[in-house]
Design a protein around this motif. Structure first.
Motif, PDB file in Angstrom:
ATOM      1  N   ARG A  29       0.827  -1.210   0.000  1.00 57.95           N
ATOM      2  CA  ARG A  29       0.000   0.000   0.000  1.00 57.95           C
ATOM      3  C   ARG A  29       0.867   1.268   0.000  1.00 57.95           C
ATOM      4  NH1 ARG A  29      -5.533   1.071   1.681  1.00 57.95           N
ATOM      5  NH2 ARG A  29      -5.773   3.318   2.041  1.00 57.95           N
ATOM      6  N   ILE A  30       1.886   1.287   0.876  1.00 52.24           N
ATOM      7  CA  ILE A  30       2.749   2.467   0.958  1.00 52.24           C
ATOM      8  C   ILE A  30       3.527   2.641  -0.346  1.00 52.24           C
ATOM      9  CG2 ILE A  30       4.761   3.469   2.121  1.00 52.24           C
ATOM     10  CD1 ILE A  30       3.770   2.262   4.719  1.00 52.24           C
ATOM     11  N   GLU A  31       4.042   1.540  -0.901  1.00 52.70           N
ATOM     12  CA  GLU A  31       4.823   1.623  -2.132  1.00 52.70           C
ATOM     13  C   GLU A  31       3.989   2.170  -3.286  1.00 52.70           C
ATOM     14  OE1 GLU A  31       4.669  -0.867  -0.099  1.00 52.70           O
ATOM     15  OE2 GLU A  31       6.721  -1.209   0.626  1.00 52.70           O
ATOM     16  N   LYS A  32       2.733   1.714  -3.401  1.00 57.14           N
ATOM     17  CA  LYS A  32       1.865   2.192  -4.478  1.00 57.14           C
ATOM     18  C   LYS A  32       1.561   3.672  -4.326  1.00 57.14           C
ATOM     19  CE  LYS A  32      -0.508  -2.199  -5.446  1.00 57.14           C
ATOM     20  NZ  LYS A  32      -1.808  -2.910  -5.413  1.00 57.14           N
ATOM     21  N   ALA A  33       1.310   4.093  -3.086  1.00 57.90           N
ATOM     22  CA  ALA A  33       0.995   5.505  -2.840  1.00 57.90           C
ATOM     23  C   ALA A  33       2.182   6.398  -3.156  1.00 57.90           C
ATOM     24  CB  ALA A  33       0.566   5.691  -1.391  1.00 57.90           C
ATOM     25  N   GLU A  76       8.749  15.891   1.341  1.00 60.83           N
ATOM     26  CA  GLU A  76       7.658  16.124   2.292  1.00 60.83           C
ATOM     27  C   GLU A  76       6.396  15.382   1.870  1.00 60.83           C
ATOM     28  OE1 GLU A  76       7.237  20.333   2.463  1.00 60.83           O
ATOM     29  OE2 GLU A  76       8.934  20.624   3.841  1.00 60.83           O
ATOM     30  N   GLN A  77       6.104  15.359   0.570  1.00 59.89           N
ATOM     31  CA  GLN A  77       4.940  14.617   0.080  1.00 59.89           C
ATOM     32  C   GLN A  77       5.093  13.122   0.341  1.00 59.89           C
ATOM     33  OE1 GLN A  77       3.262  15.713  -3.879  1.00 59.89           O
ATOM     34  NE2 GLN A  77       4.873  17.286  -3.901  1.00 59.89           N
ATOM     35  N   VAL A  78       6.302  12.607   0.116  1.00 63.78           N
ATOM     36  CA  VAL A  78       6.557  11.177   0.337  1.00 63.78           C
ATOM     37  C   VAL A  78       6.344  10.827   1.814  1.00 63.78           C
ATOM     38  CG1 VAL A  78       8.341   9.394   0.369  1.00 63.78           C
ATOM     39  CG2 VAL A  78       8.099  10.896  -1.631  1.00 63.78           C
ATOM     40  N   SER A  79       6.897  11.648   2.709  1.00 64.23           N
ATOM     41  CA  SER A  79       6.746  11.392   4.141  1.00 64.23           C
ATOM     42  C   SER A  79       5.281  11.409   4.541  1.00 64.23           C
ATOM     43  CB  SER A  79       7.522  12.441   4.955  1.00 64.23           C
ATOM     44  OG  SER A  79       8.896  12.341   4.703  1.00 64.23           O
ATOM     45  N   SER A  80       4.545  12.391   4.019  1.00 62.99           N
ATOM     46  CA  SER A  80       3.136  12.518   4.360  1.00 62.99           C
ATOM     47  C   SER A  80       2.329  11.326   3.855  1.00 62.99           C
ATOM     48  CB  SER A  80       2.576  13.820   3.783  1.00 62.99           C
ATOM     49  OG  SER A  80       1.201  13.936   4.059  1.00 62.99           O
ATOM     50  N   VAL A  81       2.582  10.917   2.612  1.00 62.01           N
ATOM     51  CA  VAL A  81       1.857   9.791   2.019  1.00 62.01           C
ATOM     52  C   VAL A  81       2.187   8.491   2.746  1.00 62.01           C
ATOM     53  CG1 VAL A  81       1.739   8.332  -0.039  1.00 62.01           C
ATOM     54  CG2 VAL A  81       1.494  10.812  -0.248  1.00 62.01           C
ATOM     55  N   LYS A  82       3.441   8.302   3.106  1.00 60.94           N
ATOM     56  CA  LYS A  82       3.832   7.098   3.850  1.00 60.94           C
ATOM     57  C   LYS A  82       3.082   7.004   5.165  1.00 60.94           C
ATOM     58  CE  LYS A  82       8.566   6.219   2.192  1.00 60.94           C
ATOM     59  NZ  LYS A  82       9.996   6.179   2.582  1.00 60.94           N
ATOM     60  N   LEU A  83       3.011   8.122   5.903  1.00 62.39           N
ATOM     61  CA  LEU A  83       2.336   8.126   7.200  1.00 62.39           C
ATOM     62  C   LEU A  83       0.833   7.882   7.037  1.00 62.39           C
ATOM     63  CD1 LEU A  83       2.770   8.492  10.238  1.00 62.39           C
ATOM     64  CD2 LEU A  83       2.369  10.939   9.930  1.00 62.39           C
ATOM     65  N   GLU A  84       0.228   8.500   6.025  1.00 60.74           N
ATOM     66  CA  GLU A  84      -1.213   8.345   5.812  1.00 60.74           C
ATOM     67  C   GLU A  84      -1.580   6.908   5.485  1.00 60.74           C
ATOM     68  OE1 GLU A  84      -3.458  11.133   3.446  1.00 60.74           O
ATOM     69  OE2 GLU A  84      -1.847  12.605   3.615  1.00 60.74           O
ATOM     70  N   ASN A  85      -0.706   6.195   4.829  1.00 52.88           N
ATOM     71  CA  ASN A  85      -1.001   4.830   4.385  1.00 52.88           C
ATOM     72  C   ASN A  85      -0.423   3.763   5.313  1.00 52.88           C
ATOM     73  OD1 ASN A  85      -2.364   4.889   1.485  1.00 52.88           O
ATOM     74  ND2 ASN A  85      -0.884   6.569   1.588  1.00 52.88           N
ATOM     75  N   TRP A 133      -0.254   1.696   9.064  1.00 50.45           N
ATOM     76  CA  TRP A 133      -1.318   1.140   9.912  1.00 50.45           C
ATOM     77  C   TRP A 133      -1.906   2.204  10.830  1.00 50.45           C
ATOM     78  CZ3 TRP A 133      -3.361  -3.119   8.418  1.00 50.45           C
ATOM     79  CH2 TRP A 133      -2.597  -4.140   7.855  1.00 50.45           C
ATOM     80  N   ILE A 134      -1.041   3.020  11.453  1.00 46.52           N
ATOM     81  CA  ILE A 134      -1.544   4.020  12.381  1.00 46.52           C
ATOM     82  C   ILE A 134      -2.264   5.143  11.622  1.00 46.52           C
ATOM     83  CG2 ILE A 134       0.454   5.590  12.478  1.00 46.52           C
ATOM     84  CD1 ILE A 134      -1.577   4.311  15.481  1.00 46.52           C
ATOM     85  N   GLY A 135      -1.811   5.429  10.386  1.00 45.66           N
ATOM     86  CA  GLY A 135      -2.479   6.433   9.574  1.00 45.66           C
ATOM     87  C   GLY A 135      -3.881   5.986   9.192  1.00 45.66           C
ATOM     88  N   LEU A 136      -4.031   4.718   8.823  1.00 46.35           N
ATOM     89  CA  LEU A 136      -5.355   4.193   8.474  1.00 46.35           C
ATOM     90  C   LEU A 136      -6.291   4.217   9.675  1.00 46.35           C
ATOM     91  CD1 LEU A 136      -4.261   1.178   6.237  1.00 46.35           C
ATOM     92  CD2 LEU A 136      -5.146   3.393   5.491  1.00 46.35           C
ATOM     93  N   LEU A 137      -5.736   3.904  10.863  1.00 43.61           N
ATOM     94  CA  LEU A 137      -6.550   3.960  12.081  1.00 43.61           C
ATOM     95  C   LEU A 137      -6.985   5.393  12.370  1.00 43.61           C
ATOM     96  CD1 LEU A 137      -7.742   2.543  14.558  1.00 43.61           C
ATOM     97  CD2 LEU A 137      -5.542   2.858  15.713  1.00 43.61           C
ATOM     98  N   GLY A 138      -6.044   6.328  12.213  1.00 39.44           N
ATOM     99  CA  GLY A 138      -6.384   7.730  12.425  1.00 39.44           C
ATOM    100  C   GLY A 138      -7.424   8.216  11.442  1.00 39.44           C
TER     101      GLY A 138
END
Length: 662
Positions: free
Chosen positions: A497-501, A521-530, A532-537
């Motif tokens: 999921r993170i790799e695709k994003a 910055e976009q990469v860091s943000s996308v990684k966090l959003e995708n 496990w904790i990002g999906l929970l949030g």
């Protein structure tokens, strides 16, 4: 006889804790007696011929006959010679200005055939009180028990006490009251209430006869008496007393901000350098990322607030040392009665400013079950030291650092306001519980006013060391575990999921620094959003969006239900994952740069920041406190009710705050 274990026994406010501190110094430990929530303080000091002599500081009590949990603990230990905490020797500490009352406990222990040394404390007050005591005569009339004069606050007499312990030799035992003459060691049964009253009456009569032979009273020093009375007329005044207390609180919170700012900035930069140093010193990889992005920022997120917590504990210790805190209890009793709280409830409520756990334990001094239960249910609403890191972080983010009226700091005023909000919520909740829980019992406040004293800085220092050590150690263990778990959940997600994003983000053709930084910055943000904790949030975000929070704040809300202070370390970890520490941006700077893509506003503005502070002011986010409430009430009913009502109150309060300020 060889002494290996001693117990300190005495009335509250007799100076027993000062004797304990003088004997053990920093070599002490605080825990609980098995099965109960009564504090167990133990320590040690060197023996005469090597080894250690263990010291047990028993809870302060007035009588051996148990009417409270404190007294029952002491009774259970001292009634049975086979008890594992039974001492070889009891050191009974008495207040020289209240010998008649203090000696009651001594006579009860003496008649249990317990080897005893009598410490007559606060001898420095004799002249001011117009009292002279013939200690040799007192020893003789009490059957030859060693009597040691002390000024425990200054350590005067401590060496004489140690020598008396080293050289103790029990001689013939003479019962204080004749009916105990044929008793073996220990109590066969507890006296009935009427027998207790008769026994106490006989003891007081004999104590009074003894003191006539060895105590002489002259006219107390008028200057000392007048000064004390004049101070009390002001600090306990029905109007000025409250004004003075509020002014003192204001000074405390102003000082916390002003004095702690320099060490906090230093700690913040030190942990930034540690993260950078980790990146430079270790080879790239998962282990290095865990340390640099998870553990170091997580620990730094709590250590940075140690200066403020130390200052808070220091001010509380000073107020207690001077005797002013007892005056606060006295004047607050008038305020608390209409809210259905016992006068003794003020002690847990004020103690709750430090920590709700010992504050709830302190409710055991409240005799009536209704009053005690109401106090237990509302005490966690007072802002404890675990909330302090949350408040100070958010205040630094959203409240301007400027003066008000030329001498007050706005950030300090907001901090004071959060503490006052907690007290106000506790009083309002108490009214509701007063209506729900009905009882015809009435209670009264009975307490002593200790004399005014100049703080003994060694005692303040020991208190600070113990409380700060417990806070850092207890919080540190939780933070370490959660920081590691949070980093793992923030660094990994569902397969691919993170790799695709990340692959969907266009790679900039321009190799300029600005374009490269924007891409990272976009990469860091996308990684966090995708992750496990990002999906929970993200799942939680619709529920908290009306409060002004985004999914990253939602993550911190979830993790901080283990302990409130974890909020700061969680934010530190979230905003460190994937960060390039070479830009030297601290956590505060990274949080200030966050923008909510839904609203286009800064994530941390005045409305959302104050909303989040209100949420933390009301929410029950401490599993340890819930566990203690369960132990005190012997039921899961009350802690679960506490969790539900406080969380509901937090949500509603935060919702109103955010929408009023938007």
């Amino acid at each position: 006889m060889s002494i290996q274990k001693i117990a300190l026994v005495g009335n509250p406010n007799s100076g027993k804790s000062s004797v304990f501190n003088q004997l053990t110094g920093l070599n002490q430990h605080v825990g609980n007696y098995p099965g109960v929530t009564v504090d167990k303080k133990t320590g040690s000091f060197p023996g005469k011929e090597g080894g250690k002599i263990k010291v047990i500081d028993l809870p302060g009590i007035y009588s051996i006959y148990p009417k409270s949990e404190d007294e029952r603990v002491v009774f259970e230990i001292l009634k049975d010679k086979g008890h594992k905490n039974y001492p070889d020797l009891c050191v009974v500490v008495v207040d020289v200005t209240n010998l008649e009352r203090n000696l009651l406990l001594f006579t009860q222990l003496h008649d249990l055939k317990i080897p005893t040394i009598l410490v007559v404390n606060m001898v420095d007050l004799l002249e001011g009180e117009g009292i002279s005591v013939d200690l040799e005569k007192l020893s003789e009339l009490l059957g030859g028990v060693p009597v040691i004069p002390m000024n425990a606050r200054k350590g005067e007499g401590i060496e004489a006490l140690k020598n008396a312990i080293y050289d103790f030799n029990q001689t013939t035992w003479t019962p204080f009251l004749k009916q105990y003459a044929t008793h073996d060691h220990g109590l066969k049964h507890l006296p009935s209430p009427s027998e207790q009253i008769e026994d106490t009456d006989r003891r007081f009569k004999k104590i009074t006869q003894i003191l006539k032979f060895c105590v002489k009273r002259a006219e107390p020093s008028k200057s000392r008496k007048l000064i004390s009375n004049r101070i009390d007329k002001v600090v306990t005044h029905p109007i000025w007393g409250y004004a003075i207390f509020l002014f003192i609180l204001l000074l405390i919170f102003q000082a916390i901000y002003e004095l702690a700012s320099v060490p906090m900035d230093l700690i913040d930069n030190v942990f930034l350098l540690l993260s950078q140093g980790t990146r430079d010193a270790l080879p790239p990889g998962v282990f290095t990322d865990l340390i640099a992005e998870g553990i170091v920022p997580g620990i730094g997120g709590i250590v940075i607030f140690v200066p403020q917590i130390v200052l808070l504990f220091a001010f509380i210790a000073i107020l207690e040392e001077t005797g002013y805190m007892s005056r606060v209890v006295f004047i607050m009793d008038r305020l608390m009665r209409p809210f259905g709280l016992n006068g003794k409830s003020v002690v847990p409520l004020i103690s709750g400013v430090a920590c709700a756990i010992p504050a709830i334990m302190a409710t055991r001094t409240i005799d009536q079950w209704k009053d005690r239960l109401i106090t237990i249910m509302v005490t966690p609403l007072t802002s404890c030291s675990a909330r302090l890191p949350v408040y100070t972080l958010l205040i630094a983010l959203v409240v301007p650092d400027k003066s008000v009226w030329g001498f007050m700091n706005l950030q300090g005023l907001v901090l004071l306001g959060m503490y006052l909000l907690g007290f106000a919520a506790a009083f309002l909740a108490a009214i509701i519980f007063k209506l729900i829980i009905r009882s015809r019992q009435k209670s009264f406040l009975i307490m002593e006013m200790p004399t005014y004293k100049i703080p003994r800085w060694s005692n303040v220092g020991i208190t600070l060391w113990e409380k700060t050590k417990v806070f850092v150690w207890e919080a540190g263990r939780v933070i370490m575990a959660i920081s590691i778990i949070l980093w793992v959940l923030a660094s990994y997600g569902p397969p691919n999921r993170i790799e695709k994003a990340v692959s969907a983000i266009p790679i900039p053709e321009n190799v300029a620094d600005d374009a490269k930084m924007s891409y990272e910055e976009q990469v860091s943000s996308v990684k966090l959003e995708n992750s496990w904790i990002g999906l929970l949030g993200k799942q939680l975000e619709p529920a908290i969006a009306p409060l002004g929070y985004d999914w990253q704040v939602g993550i911190a809300l979830i993790t901080s239900f283990a302990a409130r202070e974890v909020f700061v370390s969680s934010m530190a970890t979230i905003y460190s994952v994937g960060e390039d520490f070479e830009d030297e941006a601290t956590m505060l700077q990274r949080m200030r740069q966050e923008v909510n893509p839904r609203t286009g506003q800064s994530v941390y503005n005045l409305a959302s920041g104050l909303s989040l502070m209100v949420f933390y002011a009301f929410a029950m986010q401490c599993m340890s406190t819930l566990a203690i409430v369960k132990r005190e009430t012997k039921s899961w009913k009350w802690p679960l009710l506490q969790l539900v009502y406080m969380t509901t109150l937090a949500y509603i309060g935060a919702f109103i705050t955010y929408n009023l300020l938007q």
